[in-house]
Scaffold this motif. Sequence first.
Motif, mmCIF file in Angstrom:
data_model
loop_
_atom_site.group_PDB
_atom_site.id
_atom_site.type_symbol
_atom_site.label_atom_id
_atom_site.label_comp_id
_atom_site.label_asym_id
_atom_site.label_seq_id
_atom_site.Cartn_x
_atom_site.Cartn_y
_atom_site.Cartn_z
ATOM 1 N N PHE A 222 0.822 -1.211 0.000
ATOM 2 C CA PHE A 222 0.000 0.000 0.000
ATOM 3 C C PHE A 222 0.862 1.270 0.000
ATOM 4 N N SER A 223 2.029 1.193 0.632
ATOM 5 C CA SER A 223 2.949 2.337 0.609
ATOM 6 C C SER A 223 3.441 2.575 -0.811
ATOM 7 N N TYR A 224 3.683 1.483 -1.541
ATOM 8 C CA TYR A 224 4.074 1.614 -2.947
ATOM 9 C C TYR A 224 2.978 2.289 -3.757
ATOM 10 N N LEU A 225 1.746 1.814 -3.582
ATOM 11 C CA LEU A 225 0.626 2.382 -4.335
ATOM 12 C C LEU A 225 0.507 3.880 -4.079
ATOM 13 N N PHE A 226 0.599 4.269 -2.811
ATOM 14 C CA PHE A 226 0.494 5.688 -2.457
ATOM 15 C C PHE A 226 1.663 6.480 -3.029
ATOM 16 N N TYR A 227 2.880 6.001 -2.785
ATOM 17 C CA TYR A 227 4.073 6.755 -3.187
ATOM 18 C C TYR A 227 4.164 6.883 -4.703
ATOM 19 N N TYR A 228 4.027 5.752 -5.416
ATOM 20 C CA TYR A 228 4.166 5.838 -6.866
ATOM 21 C C TYR A 228 3.018 6.614 -7.493
ATOM 22 N N GLY A 229 1.835 6.528 -6.903
ATOM 23 C CA GLY A 229 0.708 7.317 -7.402
ATOM 24 C C GLY A 229 1.006 8.807 -7.343
ATOM 25 N N VAL A 230 1.596 9.243 -6.226
ATOM 26 C CA VAL A 230 1.961 10.659 -6.073
ATOM 27 C C VAL A 230 3.048 11.037 -7.066
ATOM 28 N N VAL A 231 4.076 10.181 -7.168
ATOM 29 C CA VAL A 231 5.192 10.450 -8.089
ATOM 30 C C VAL A 231 4.700 10.552 -9.525
ATOM 31 N N ARG A 232 3.880 9.599 -9.925
ATOM 32 C CA ARG A 232 3.424 9.574 -11.317
ATOM 33 C C ARG A 232 2.484 10.736 -11.622
ATOM 34 N N TYR A 233 1.644 11.093 -10.648
ATOM 35 C CA TYR A 233 0.752 12.235 -10.879
ATOM 36 C C TYR A 233 1.574 13.499 -11.096
ATOM 37 N N PHE A 234 2.627 13.648 -10.299
ATOM 38 C CA PHE A 234 3.502 14.817 -10.425
ATOM 39 C C PHE A 234 4.178 14.863 -11.797
ATOM 40 N N THR A 235 4.803 13.763 -12.204
ATOM 41 C CA THR A 235 5.529 13.773 -13.477
ATOM 42 C C THR A 235 4.577 13.873 -14.674
ATOM 43 N N GLU A 236 3.404 13.220 -14.566
ATOM 44 C CA GLU A 236 2.440 13.281 -15.664
ATOM 45 C C GLU A 236 1.910 14.704 -15.860
#
Length: 281
Positions: A222-236
């Motif tokens: 779940f930490s992965y889902l949260f962290y990568y979701g934030v990272v990807r939203y930022f870069t996208e």
Amino acid sequence: MKFSKDTFRIAGAEFKTRNVLISLAVAFGCMALVIILEMIGVLTNLYGVLIGVAFVLALVFARKYCAYRDLNDELPYDLILWIFPLSIIGARLYYCIFEGSFDMFFDIAKGGLAIYGGIIGGAIGLVLCCIIKKINPIKAMDVVAPVLILGQAIGRIGCYSAGCCYGADVINKGMQWFPIAYHVHGGWHYATFFWEFTLCVIGFFVLAWILRRFKNTGLVTFSYLFYYGVVRYFTESFRDQSAQLFIGDQPVSLWLSLILVVLGTIGILTIVIKERIKDKN
């Protein structure tokens, strides 16, 4: 990090120094050969090679991490037989579906592998393998999550090599320098590939620490889902529209990133609440 003559530890995994040095020598030799082949025009980019490197590193670290979830260290060998083909197929299908063309489905060397499709395909492979092996799939996901984000970091280097996944135009000349921007396809664009690479490397160490520090099944996932979701939203948010996939006029990855953040948040809160209730009882 801890180093000695015979062994060393990095990101929670222990390795034999001699074996690592031999492996690195072979790996760098192969990489040098690939770079030479690219320079003389035999290879067009390193995308496919880097995907292979990512899977090898994932296998190495995953074996070391199995102990943190009481899993057999041979499990990654079974997982990779399912995850590797299904993640590639998923990544390609995802790209072709939203790009609206299946003409280049088998031409993977030129790119067109969508990471979200790869995650979905790989997750399906992991669950199928765990069902067959009668293993808790969430425990397996906890082990895979840190190496997954490491693989994503390496994949972003492949994006640079393939000249894809670049950011929007950078008009301001004062910002036309790396790592803010880089020159690709005849113009300056935000270096979103490098931003995501850096954040994913940080995420690898963070998730590895969580895996070592906490025994709660699912917390790493779940930490992965949260962290990568934030990272990807930022870069996208900085991605050039020509390098994005859309449903109508909506970028697919932005919405999927938000879904990951929501799922990750719900999962983390659920685990924290359960632990507090458990402590009170």
